[in-house]
Design an enzyme around this catalytic site. Structure first.
Site, PDB file in Angstrom:
ATOM      1  N   LYS A  50    -107.478 -29.263  49.874  1.00 47.71           N
ATOM      2  CA  LYS A  50    -106.242 -29.485  50.636  1.00 47.71           C
ATOM      3  C   LYS A  50    -106.344 -28.595  51.868  1.00 47.71           C
ATOM      4  CE  LYS A  50    -102.086 -31.256  51.123  1.00 47.71           C
ATOM      5  NZ  LYS A  50    -101.830 -32.708  51.296  1.00 47.71           N
ATOM      6  N   ASP A  74    -104.536 -35.225  47.509  1.00 52.44           N
ATOM      7  CA  ASP A  74    -103.555 -36.326  47.434  1.00 52.44           C
ATOM      8  C   ASP A  74    -104.242 -37.667  47.685  1.00 52.44           C
ATOM      9  OD1 ASP A  74    -103.961 -35.418  50.017  1.00 52.44           O
ATOM     10  OD2 ASP A  74    -101.870 -35.595  50.652  1.00 52.44           O
ATOM     11  N   ASP A 129    -107.623 -29.909  37.059  1.00 58.15           N
ATOM     12  CA  ASP A 129    -106.803 -30.221  35.882  1.00 58.15           C
ATOM     13  C   ASP A 129    -106.075 -31.546  36.106  1.00 58.15           C
ATOM     14  OD1 ASP A 129    -105.407 -29.773  33.424  1.00 58.15           O
ATOM     15  OD2 ASP A 129    -103.661 -29.168  34.592  1.00 58.15           O
ATOM     16  N   TYR A 166    -104.410 -20.240  37.893  1.00 57.71           N
ATOM     17  CA  TYR A 166    -104.598 -19.972  36.464  1.00 57.71           C
ATOM     18  C   TYR A 166    -104.782 -18.493  36.137  1.00 57.71           C
ATOM     19  CZ  TYR A 166    -104.913 -24.807  34.895  1.00 57.71           C
ATOM     20  OH  TYR A 166    -104.614 -26.097  34.559  1.00 57.71           O
ATOM     21  N   ASP A 214    -106.988 -35.744  34.467  1.00 63.80           N
ATOM     22  CA  ASP A 214    -106.104 -36.555  33.613  1.00 63.80           C
ATOM     23  C   ASP A 214    -105.990 -37.960  34.201  1.00 63.80           C
ATOM     24  OD1 ASP A 214    -105.635 -34.602  31.712  1.00 63.80           O
ATOM     25  OD2 ASP A 214    -103.454 -34.778  31.795  1.00 63.80           O
TER      26      ASP A 214
HETATM   27  C1  IPM Z   1    -106.905 -28.929  30.127  1.00 61.09           C
HETATM   28  C2  IPM Z   1    -105.530 -28.505  29.705  1.00 61.09           C
HETATM   29  C3  IPM Z   1    -105.421 -26.992  29.845  1.00 61.09           C
HETATM   30  C4  IPM Z   1    -105.608 -26.645  31.309  1.00 61.09           C
HETATM   31  C5  IPM Z   1    -104.114 -26.392  29.293  1.00 61.09           C
HETATM   32  C6  IPM Z   1    -103.875 -26.795  27.857  1.00 61.09           C
HETATM   33  C7  IPM Z   1    -104.083 -24.898  29.429  1.00 61.09           C
HETATM   34  O1  IPM Z   1    -104.563 -29.181  30.426  1.00 61.09           O
HETATM   35  O2  IPM Z   1    -107.883 -28.503  29.489  1.00 61.09           O
HETATM   36  O3  IPM Z   1    -107.021 -29.719  31.074  1.00 61.09           O
HETATM   37  O4  IPM Z   1    -104.631 -26.618  32.071  1.00 61.09           O
HETATM   38  O5  IPM Z   1    -106.740 -26.404  31.692  1.00 61.09           O
HETATM   39 MG    MG Z   2    -105.352 -30.694  31.656  1.00 61.99          MG
END
Ligand code: IPM
Ligand code: MG
Length: 367
Positions: free
Chosen positions: A205, A238, A262, A137, A266
């Site tokens: 990893k 993984d 990140d 990042y 999700d």
């Molecule tokens: C999150 C989002 C952000 C990230 C993006 C929008 C830059 O996916 O907050 O998880 O990658 O951190």
């Molecule tokens: Mg994200």
């Protein structure tokens, strides 16, 4: 009466709608628990960028340092090229304000559907401590021979000892705080007898990224000496994607790098009922922190009143915990749970109520 100064960034898409519900609940909690907020709105985001070609200036960012916390809806616009708002607004805030922890609690509440068969609230209740200042990042890297067949692009995974240390310190302390009153229920009898009260899993990893995870591993093992009550654990990223589906009950607190964090959050959000219920905090333990739902601006749903505001409302709960308004935070949590029992689904457009109605219902419980 305590007054908190809050910077509000409603942002784009459904951001303003869900933030309005979060603030409604915040006000209800304030009336009940005797605190107030003084709020200032900031129009950073895609709409402003399209009008004025501004992202976020250093002056604007620095002005936010004077607040007790920042509450953000969502930043992202379909008409803006990918990367501009992410780097220019969201990541600029996280990096510039040195919010080096991204705290993402993952919890399945009663009556919330999870796509995982045979798992319920007793199985999904952990916290991801995502490092928020380093990794790919940072943008370190280069493009050579751009636009030719010989193009080479690099974006480097960077971690300093100091970054790893401060993140792990936060994670260890978090485990201690989380189980100050009662040990984690996932511990074996043996672990409990050995004096452990919680578990910290490093998600990495180390079989491939030996430099970076060699560093994480060494710092974690050194630091563990100061935390004899925290059981250490490790999973490759993984394999983590398997475990979070097959055996989420294995986890208490997970600490991981920015990119892996990140991705796995999700995945984790889906297991807890979707983006409509996932909150997060970008924490600078020594500065100003920023609270935002994990979901994005969902532009196609803007203004329709179909977005689930519970992620934004649970984000207010996280913010209040951070401000040490523990009782108000707990009351919001309980109110959200009672409203969830009445909802048909946590998914966008399928809730059985509008965005606004859900905000009213949660605020109503706090009366
Ligand atoms: C999150 C989002 C952000 C990230 C993006 C929008 C830059 O996916 O907050 O998880 O990658 O951190
Ligand atoms: Mg994200």
């Amino acid at each position: 009466m305590k007054t908190y100064r809050l910077a509000i960034i409603p942002g784009d898409g459904i951001g303003p709608e869900v933030v309005a519900q979060g603030l409604k609940v915040l006000d209800a909690a304030g009336r009940k628990f005797a605190f107030t907020t003084r709020r200032e709105n900031f129009d950073f985001g895609g709409a402003r960028y399209l009008k004025k070609a501004q992202v976020l200036s250093d002056e604007e960012m620095n002005a936010l340092r004077a607040f007790d916390a920042i509450y953000l809806g969502a930043v992202g616009h379909p008409d803006v090229k990918p990367g501009i708002l992410e780097r220019g607004v969201l990541l600029k805030l996280r990096f510039g304000l040195d919010q080096y922890i991204n705290l993402r609690p993952v919890r399945l509440y009663q009556n919330v559907a999870t796509p995982i068969k045979n798992k319920g609230p007793e199985h999904i209740d952990y916290v991801v401590v995502r490092e928020n200042s380093g990794d790919v990042y940072t943008g370190e890297g280069e493009i050579r021979n751009q636009g030719t067949g010989q193009e080479v692009a690099t974006q480097i995974m960077v971690y300093s000892h100091a970054q790893v240390e401060r993140c792990l310190k936060y994670a260890f302390e978090y485990v201690m705080k989380r189980h100050a009153d009662k040990p984690w229920k996932g511990l074996s009898e043996e672990d409990r007898k050995a004096g452990f009260i919680g578990k910290l899993t490093l998600c990495g990893k180390s079989n491939v990224l030996t430099n970076v995870f060699g560093l994480w591993d060494r710092v974690m093992n050194d630091m563990a000496q100061q935390y004899p009550k925290v059981k250490l654990d490790y999973a490759h990223v993984d394999a983590m994607c398997i475990f979070l589906i097959e055996a989420p009950e294995r986890f208490d607190v997970i600490v991981t790098t920015n990119m892996f964090g990140d991705i796995i959050t999700d995945l984790a959000a889906v297991t807890q009922g979707g983006m409509g219920v996932a909150p997060s905090g970008n924490i600078n333990p020594n500065g100003v922190s920023m609270f935002e739902p994990v979901h994005g601006s969902a532009p196609q749903f803007t203004g329709k009143g179909v977005a689930n505001p519970l992620a934004a409302i649970l984000t207010v709960k996280l913010m209040l915990e951070h401000l040490k308004e523990e009782k108000a935070a707990q009351a919001i949590d309980a109110a959200v749970q009672s409203v969830m029992l009445k909802m048909k689904s946590m998914l966008i457009g399928q809730m059985g109520y509008s965005t606004d109605q859900i905000g009213d219902m949660v605020a109503g419980v706090l009366k």
